[in-house]
Design an enzyme around this catalytic site. Structure first.
Site, PDB file in Angstrom:
ATOM      1  N   CYS A 166       0.798  -1.258  -0.007  1.00 29.21           N
ATOM      2  CA  CYS A 166      -0.120   0.010  -0.031  1.00 29.21           C
ATOM      3  C   CYS A 166       0.750   1.408  -0.033  1.00 29.21           C
ATOM      4  CB  CYS A 166      -0.896  -0.026   1.232  1.00 29.21           C
ATOM      5  SG  CYS A 166      -2.568   1.143   0.991  1.00 29.21           S
ATOM      6  N   HIS A 279      -3.768  -5.377   0.229  1.00 31.22           N
ATOM      7  CA  HIS A 279      -3.257  -5.973   1.544  1.00 31.22           C
ATOM      8  C   HIS A 279      -3.274  -7.132   1.823  1.00 31.22           C
ATOM      9  CE1 HIS A 279      -2.871  -1.544   3.607  1.00 31.22           C
ATOM     10  NE2 HIS A 279      -3.819  -1.520   2.738  1.00 31.22           N
TER      11      HIS A 279
END
EC number: 3.4.19.9
Length: 352
Positions: A166, A279
């Site tokens: 991320c 994620h």
């Protein structure tokens, strides 16, 4: 008469059961000919010797992020608070991801004196750059310094992997592209998506290499990964930057809520560097959002991602003294449960 028939049926059942039971033998109960079958199945296993080229006690360094892990409407004031107080944190899900693959963790506290930070870097076999919001200031500078140091290690012949997720993906893209304005806006906060494998991509040596074929198919057809970001890079802009396109291969793309396509997984062409815009840690270890996928397939995605991370770290031959490692492990700190407060992370390690 009926009693006699009933007796015969019971007798038949008992005899059948005995015969069935007698057909199950221990190895010591079978004849010489049959024993050869068991020998071929290696009933006397020989434990394989350890591979001297692998490190069976890998340690992953995870860089802390400014703040306490809270994520809400007061974001800007939280940024100021985080930098003013020198508090930093690691979401426990990243620690659990490394542990799932069979590694231990040492926290790399981003605002420690640089000398101490780089001493700790010498104790680990790989680094994770986590999600978050800090794209400027000291945190950005520290990520850049660690990344450059890791590249030096790899150039010197040491296998030293990087896993960036991320925010980590975004900062590495900014560093390598030499353009802090390379990121674009996407509507990709708090939702699950699929992964589309990039055209003509070769998944060998990528995180997906050991995924079962059926799971690879499901990745493209089902929403098995969690997205939670405002920024990203379109494939065209990624390939249009000569620094990014020469350093990374695009492995997967994904679409945001407005059907805009962004790059979601990249792997370095030369170095053991993998970056995710998604994620991999959340599926198995975060429960605060109803959007996080928790199906068996989604959990397998987390497990395979963890296995890949640690398999890369095992190739590192950095083996520091056990005493130094033990005194710096994250086991020396206590996690804080924050999920009931509505935090973005269920559990965090806080460093003050």
């Amino acid at each position: 008469m009926w009693r006699f028939c009933f007796f015969l049926s019971l007798l038949f059942f008992d005899v059948s059961a005995v015969k069935s039971a007698e057909s199950i033998f221990l190895p010591s109960q079978i004849g010489v000919e049959d024993s050869r079958v068991f020998e071929s199945l290696s009933l006397s296993p020989v434990c394989s010797a350890a591979d001297p080229n692998l490190n069976y006690k890998p340690v992953i360094g995870i860089l802390t992020h400014p703040g306490e892990g809270r994520w809400d409407a007061r974001l800007h004031s939280l940024k100021n608070y985080a930098y003013a107080t020198n508090i930093s944190y690691i979401a426990a899900s990243y620690v659990k991801l490394a542990e799932t693959g069979g590694a231990r963790v040492i926290p790399l506290i981003y605002n420690e004196p640089e000398e101490i930070l780089f001493q700790k870097l010498e104790l680990v076999n790989g680094v994770i750059f986590t999600g978050g919001w800090a794209k400027t200031g000291l945190y950005y500078d520290v990520v850049e310094k660690i990344f450059n140091k890791v590249m030096e290690k790899n150039d010197a012949g040491e296998h030293f992997p990087v896993y960036a997720m991320c925010l980590g993906f975004e900062i590495l893209s900014m560093i390598i592209s030499q353009n802090r304005d390379i990121l674009e806006r996407f509507n990709s906060v708090n939702y699950a998506s699929s992964l589309q494998f990039f055209k003509n991509v070769n998944i060998e040596a990528t995180v997906f290499q050991r995924f079962p074929p059926e799971l690879l198919k499901k990745l493209s057809a089902d929403c098995l990964v969690m997205q939670n970001h405002y920024f990203g890079i379109s494939p065209d802009n990624f390939q249009g930057n000569p620094y990014l396109s020469s350093f990374f291969n695009i492995v997967t793309t994904s679409a945001d809520k407005d059907s805009k396509t962004f790059v979601s997984t990249i792997r370095s062409k030369r170095y053991p560097v993998t970056a995710f815009q998604w994620h991999p840690e959340k599926n198995a270890f975060e429960w605060g959002s109803s959007e996080i996928p928790h199906s068996e397939d989604a959990i397998q995605v987390t497990q395979h991602a963890a296995n890949y991370l640690v398999s890369e770290a095992r190739k590192s031959m950095n083996r520091p003294s056990s005493e130094k490692v033990l005194s710096n492990l994250i086991y020396n700190y206590k996690p804080t449960y924050s999920g009931y407060k509505g935090s973005g992370d269920d559990e965090v390690y806080i460093f003050t």
